[in-house]
Write an enzyme that holds these catalytic residues in place. Structure first.
Site, PDB file in Angstrom:
ATOM      1  N   ASP A 100       0.893  -1.233   0.010  1.00 18.46           N
ATOM      2  CA  ASP A 100      -0.137  -0.060  -0.028  1.00 18.46           C
ATOM      3  C   ASP A 100       0.812   1.262   0.071  1.00 18.46           C
ATOM      4  O   ASP A 100       0.549   2.302  -0.628  1.00 18.46           O
ATOM      5  CB  ASP A 100      -0.931   0.108   1.245  1.00 18.46           C
ATOM      6  CG  ASP A 100      -1.915  -1.148   1.478  1.00 18.46           C
ATOM      7  OD1 ASP A 100      -1.233  -2.163   0.952  1.00 18.46           O
ATOM      8  OD2 ASP A 100      -2.755  -1.109   1.993  1.00 18.46           O
TER       9      ASP A 100
ATOM     10  N   GLU B  18      -6.510 -10.249  -4.900  1.00 17.56           N
ATOM     11  CA  GLU B  18      -6.415 -11.419  -4.080  1.00 17.56           C
ATOM     12  C   GLU B  18      -7.613 -12.324  -4.286  1.00 17.56           C
ATOM     13  O   GLU B  18      -7.651 -13.443  -3.642  1.00 17.56           O
ATOM     14  CB  GLU B  18      -6.463 -10.766  -2.670  1.00 17.56           C
ATOM     15  CG  GLU B  18      -5.069 -10.178  -2.533  1.00 17.56           C
ATOM     16  CD  GLU B  18      -4.931  -9.538  -1.094  1.00 17.56           C
ATOM     17  OE1 GLU B  18      -5.988  -9.317  -0.456  1.00 17.56           O
ATOM     18  OE2 GLU B  18      -3.892  -9.056  -0.643  1.00 17.56           O
TER      19      GLU B  18
ATOM     20  N   GLN C  68     -10.195  -6.206  -6.708  1.00 23.03           N
ATOM     21  CA  GLN C  68      -9.776  -4.890  -7.056  1.00 23.03           C
ATOM     22  C   GLN C  68      -8.955  -4.820  -8.257  1.00 23.03           C
ATOM     23  O   GLN C  68      -8.822  -5.822  -8.852  1.00 23.03           O
ATOM     24  CB  GLN C  68      -8.572  -4.516  -5.848  1.00 23.03           C
ATOM     25  CG  GLN C  68      -7.487  -5.350  -5.923  1.00 23.03           C
ATOM     26  CD  GLN C  68      -6.635  -5.281  -4.533  1.00 23.03           C
ATOM     27  OE1 GLN C  68      -7.051  -5.540  -3.406  1.00 23.03           O
ATOM     28  NE2 GLN C  68      -5.710  -4.284  -4.611  1.00 23.03           N
TER      29      GLN C  68
END
Ligand code: BG6
Ligand code: MG
Length: 957
Positions: free
Chosen positions: A323, A449, A569
């Site tokens: 991140d 993921e 995502q």
């Protein structure tokens, strides 16, 4: 500079206590604590965190495998010494009896305030996490009430650690420390808390100053009393054994700390305020708050980083992930490069752990960074979505390389950047393999993921390719700059010459899966064959963004999720943001829509990048997605903000402004700037840093760049090069656009469309279609052409809609076979030079073709990368001669009609341009195109006209 609107305020609802404790948590990058009103001494929501301060606890696996981590780090929740019990005339105040409670964060002074009104008193709690001297916290409590006020100040030694929960995003509940030392001081206490396994010590020293008349200090409480007005200041010093104890004094005053904080923030906002030119004030207000939160979360030294929840809560156990490098670091890279440097220094600081990890994973060389960690060790117990995410090492290399691009800091390059980049490249070389002359990386997981342990994952391969590319380039750069520096590095890293050759070969041979028919890049080599998730309501919720499906990860076994074509995502789309040079414009556009439709956005890292990339592909809901990421924590859209702020999303929202609306892209020798304006965001104004210089940028109808400090730098605004220097400190780039039709303008497909119709009519109805149809179907859509031909040629017969569609599809198949072998040679002579010339002048180029094959064709013709926008005719309601397609292009580009030119070969097209109030240029036959403002019948005249206009020479014709 512009510092209006710098506040954040909400009225609380009683049940929001946990949420507000997160949202209003003060922090300064070193220490942070949750926001709870002082009169509430309940420990449930309270907690104080030191960035980088961790306990090591055993990681229990019921089935162990080689290389699994056996211990894990966890951020330690420490006691928060800000609470008290308040008594009015002997009656204890119950914080739940509050009549009104207001939380307020003043982003200019850095003071967080909670004001509570009760029947018989008011209590105001103010808190400062000192930015100037990050070891300090200053607190002020003001209690007004009728009668005798007594406050019993708490100095708890224990914390409430919550309960074990099945949600993998939360933290655990074990006891992490014991009290090592606890002493009464004059008007205060000192406590030392030692972790049980990592043996780290944190020390909290607090001094109390008050107008109260009597102090009674008992075991771990202090009593202060006054009549009707009691003020209590608590100055807290927080230290730890990682950084060392310096016995700094606690004899500081609240007012002094507040003054220093205000001055610090004045300097901060001067550089970091981002003005959004918008009518919707929420965008600006929320953005300010998020920038402030990013500041609060960002590490101050190499011992720490930015944890997934910052210092606002212990969700994700305080771990640092990718991140940082991909969602938060890029903000500081252009806003405050020193902060970016500190974040990189942390990665360098833990490089030896990464080297060790490579060995544990069975490789001789390289550095494999831990998927999640505090101290540097791998803390992920779930290998498929943890250790398998090798891309993290490439993400770190990417960030390190971009630091060198952004600052030109050669010392940093030699001192640590090269080392990190070379070591991570070694990792990718180790885990990959050459098969059939191609370099493959197998058994890894990309950022998405919901897909795990796959081969040739696009994102991983792309980031590894880049890692190889720059390991080689930086090696050569150091070689040409200083042989001596290179020799030292060769010796230190034991570099063998052939390694550099190997990296170059791997770079060249890297597989990037792509589909040249559908013109999309492919997530991995198993993706296409998977089936769709049966319940389509979980996919990209195109209407209400915050649909309420529970994240799939909470309800399905991972293997079920992995077996489906479903994304948590962004993944390929993110690779396209970072590494656009490895693909094509048209694949970027198509992949965006293709993957967006398969994405659940179950991760908070999703909408922000979809908005950012949406701005680049002209997605009409980019503003909505941006707002969604601005609101994610403010409105608690994921329902779990109480566990901590979602820092990656916060960074992503700010990146949206810098890399989306402003369109920055830091390259090796210059910075690209491709601003986008939208209906809601009409422009941006902010300061940024690049190449050791400081600039002001303003966007809107034009882009203005001014040098504020330093020597200046090179930019490419929409492809036009500018050098901003002390001698040339101000640059203004006016937006202009040329909107091209395709068929008959850039290439001769008019004839092929006619041939296809002719064959269809001949095959189906034995009709020999007259040549006049070549012009009649020019510019109009496939179905409208079909309609026209059938009405004219077979007026006595009627056809069902289905039949018409079927016939039109057949025509398309014939047409596609005719253009299948198109290559750049099929472009009209001179077209590529024209496009190049326009790009050089920084003119926007858009494609406005009625053909659904348009994108495919410009890809085959090798010119798609010149286009800033390709309008998809499927998204356009009314075809030419309606102005819609040209208006859509202007909207996608954020350009006004008066600054645009449209080029067409068809009458319907010229009419469409004219109705959009754009200047129209006809290409072809003067008689047919008489409505055009001007007509040319050859490319050189057309080019001369357009290029003259782009350079502002001689008007426009
Ligand atoms: C236009 C052509 O560009 O595209 C028309 O001039 C054609 O003749 C139209 O009908 C639609 O093309 P497609 O490729 O979508 O069938
Ligand atoms: Mg045409």
């Amino acid at each position: 500079m512009i510092t209006n609107n710098l506040f954040y305020k909400v009225q609380s609802k009683k049940n929001d206590k946990a949420l507000l404790a997160t949202q209003f948590a003060p922090g300064n990058g070193y220490v942070g604590f949750r926001a709870v009103c002082d009169e509430d001494s309940d420990k449930t929501e309270r907690g104080l965190f030191i960035n980088g301060f961790y306990e090591r606890i055993p990681m229990v696996h019921s089935e162990f495998a080689h290389g699994f981590p056996e211990v894990t780090d966890r951020m330690v929740k420490l006691p928060d010494w800000n609470s008290m019990d308040v008594f009015i005339d002997g009656v204890k105040l119950n914080p739940d009896d509050v009549l009104k409670r207001t939380y307020h964060f003043d982003l200019k002074s850095g003071v967080m305030e909670i004001a509570s009104e009760y029947k018989n008193c008011t209590v105001i709690s103010r808190k400062i996490a000192d930015f100037e001297k990050p070891n300090y916290i200053a607190s002020k409590t003001i209690i007004h009430g009728e009668g005798q006020i007594r406050a019993v100040l708490k100095f708890p030694l224990e914390v409430y650690s919550g309960e074990r929960n099945r949600d993998p995003r939360k933290s655990g509940s074990e006891k992490l420390y014991k009290t090592h030392r606890f002493e009464k001081l004059e008007n205060g206490f000192l406590g030392e808390f030692k972790t049980l396994n990592s043996n780290l010590i944190s020390r909290i020293t607090q001094k109390v100053v008050s107008n109260g008349t009597s102090f009674i200090q008992t075991e771990n409480e202090m009593e202060v009393t006054a009549v009707s007005n009691l003020e209590i200041d608590r100055i807290t010093l927080v230290e730890d054994s990682i950084r060392g104890f310096y016995q700094n004094s606690v004899d500081r005053k609240y007012a002094d700390i507040k003054k220093a904080q205000t001055e610090y923030l004045a300097r901060f906002w001067e550089e970091n305020f981002v003005v959004l030119n918008t009518e919707n004030n929420n965008y600006q207000k929320y953005l300010n708050f998020l920038i402030y939160h990013l500041l609060q979360a960002t590490a101050r030294d190499k011992y720490s980083n930015i944890s997934a929840k910052g210092l606002t809560g212990d969700g994700y156990e305080g771990h640092y992930f990718w991140d940082t490098e991909i969602y938060m670091y890029p903000v500081w890279l252009v806003k405050d490069p020193d902060r970016a440097k500190t974040l990189l220094e942390y990665r360098y600081h833990i490089l030896d752990y990464a080297r060790k990890r490579s060995k544990e994973l069975g490789y001789n060389k390289g550095a494999t960074y831990a998927w999640r960690t505090i101290s540097g060790i791998e803390c992920s117990g779930y290998m498929p979505a943890g250790t398998a995410q090798y891309h993290l090492s490439g993400d770190i290399a990417y960030a390190a390389i971009s630091y060198y691009f952004a600052t030109g800091d050669y010392r940093a390059l030699v001192d640590y950047i090269f080392e990190m980049v070379f070591e991570t490249a070694r990792t990718f070389y180790e885990i990959g393999n050459f098969t059939d002359d191609k370099f493959h990386i197998n058994a890894v997981t990309g950022p998405d993921e919901y897909t795990a342990i796959v081969n040739d994952n696009y994102y991983t391969n792309a980031i590894a390719k880049y890692n190889f590319e720059w390991a080689v380039k930086l090696y050569k750069l150091i070689e040409t700059t200083s042989k001596d520096d290179l020799n030292k590095l060769i010796e230190k890293l034991r570099i063998e010459k052939e390694e550099v050759t190997n990296f170059q070969n791997a770079f060249e041979a890297m597989v990037l899966l792509t589909d040249d028919k559908a013109l999309i890049d492919i997530q991995d080599n198993s993706f296409v064959q998977k089936e769709l998730w049966p319940d389509e309501s979980v996919y990209d919720p195109s209407e209400g963004l915050s649909d309420d499906h529970e994240p799939l990860l909470m309800n399905y076994h991972p293997l079920i999720i992995y077996r489906h074509k479903i994304l948590k995502q962004v993944e390929v789309v993110l690779a396209h943001f970072l590494l656009k040079d490895y693909t094509n414009k048209i694949k970027v556009d198509n992949s965006f829509y293709y993957y967006k439709a398969l994405t659940t956005h179950d991760s908070s890292l999703s909408y922000c990048i979809h908005s950012l990339m949406g701005l680049k592909v002209g997605f009409d809901r980019a503003d909505d997605y941006f707002l969604n990421s601005l609101e994610l924590d403010i409105k608690n859209l994921h329902g779990n903000t109480a566990d901590g702020m979602h820092m990656a999303n916060i960074g992503g929202a700010i990146m949206n402004v810098l890399y989306g609306y402003l369109g920055m892209h830091v390259k090796a020798d210059f910075m690209e700037i491709n601003p986008v304006t939208t209906d809601r965001i009409n422009g941006i104004e902010t300061v940024f840093h690049y190449n050791d210089s400081k600039f002001l940028i303003k966007t809107g109808d034009k882009t203005e760049l001014s040098l504020l400090a330093g020597e200046g730098a090179k930019f490419s605004v929409r492809g036009k090069e500018y050098t901003v220097t002390k001698d040339n400190p101000n640059v203004v780039h006016g937006d202009k656009a040329v909107l091209f039709d395709l068929d008959g303008v850039l290439t001769d497909t008019g004839e092929l469309h006619y041939q296809a119709w002719k064959k269809l009519m001949n095959d189906e109805f034995a009709i020999d279609l007259p040549v006049k149809y070549k012009d009649l179907v020019r510019g109009i859509s496939r179905l409208e052409s079909m309609e026209l031909i059938l009405t004219n040629e077979l007026s006595d017969r009627s056809f069902s809609e289905e039949r018409k569609v079927e016939l039109a599809n057949r025509k398309n198949e014939i047409y596609k076979s005719l253009i299948e072998h198109f290559t750049p040679d099929d472009l009209y002579d001179g077209v590529e030079d024209l496009l190049k010339g326009l790009k050089k002048e920084g003119v926007f180029i858009a494609l406005c073709s009625s053909s659904k094959n348009g994108g495919h064709l410009i890809y085959r013709l090798g010119i798609d990368n010149y286009f800033d926008a390709v309008v998809n005719p499927s998204f356009i309601e009314r075809g030419k001669p309606a102005p819609d397609i040209f208006e859509k292009a202007l909207k996608m580009l954020g350009v006004n009609a008066e600054n645009a030119i449209g080029v067409e070969d068809a009458e319907a097209g010229i009419q469409a341009i004219n109705s959009a109030n754009i200047r129209s240029v006809g290409f072809g036959d003067n008689d047919m195109l008489k409505e055009a403002d001007v007509v040319f019948d050859n490319i050189s005249d057309l080019s001369r006209c357009l290029l003259n206009w782009s350079e502002d020479k001689n008007g426009w014709n």
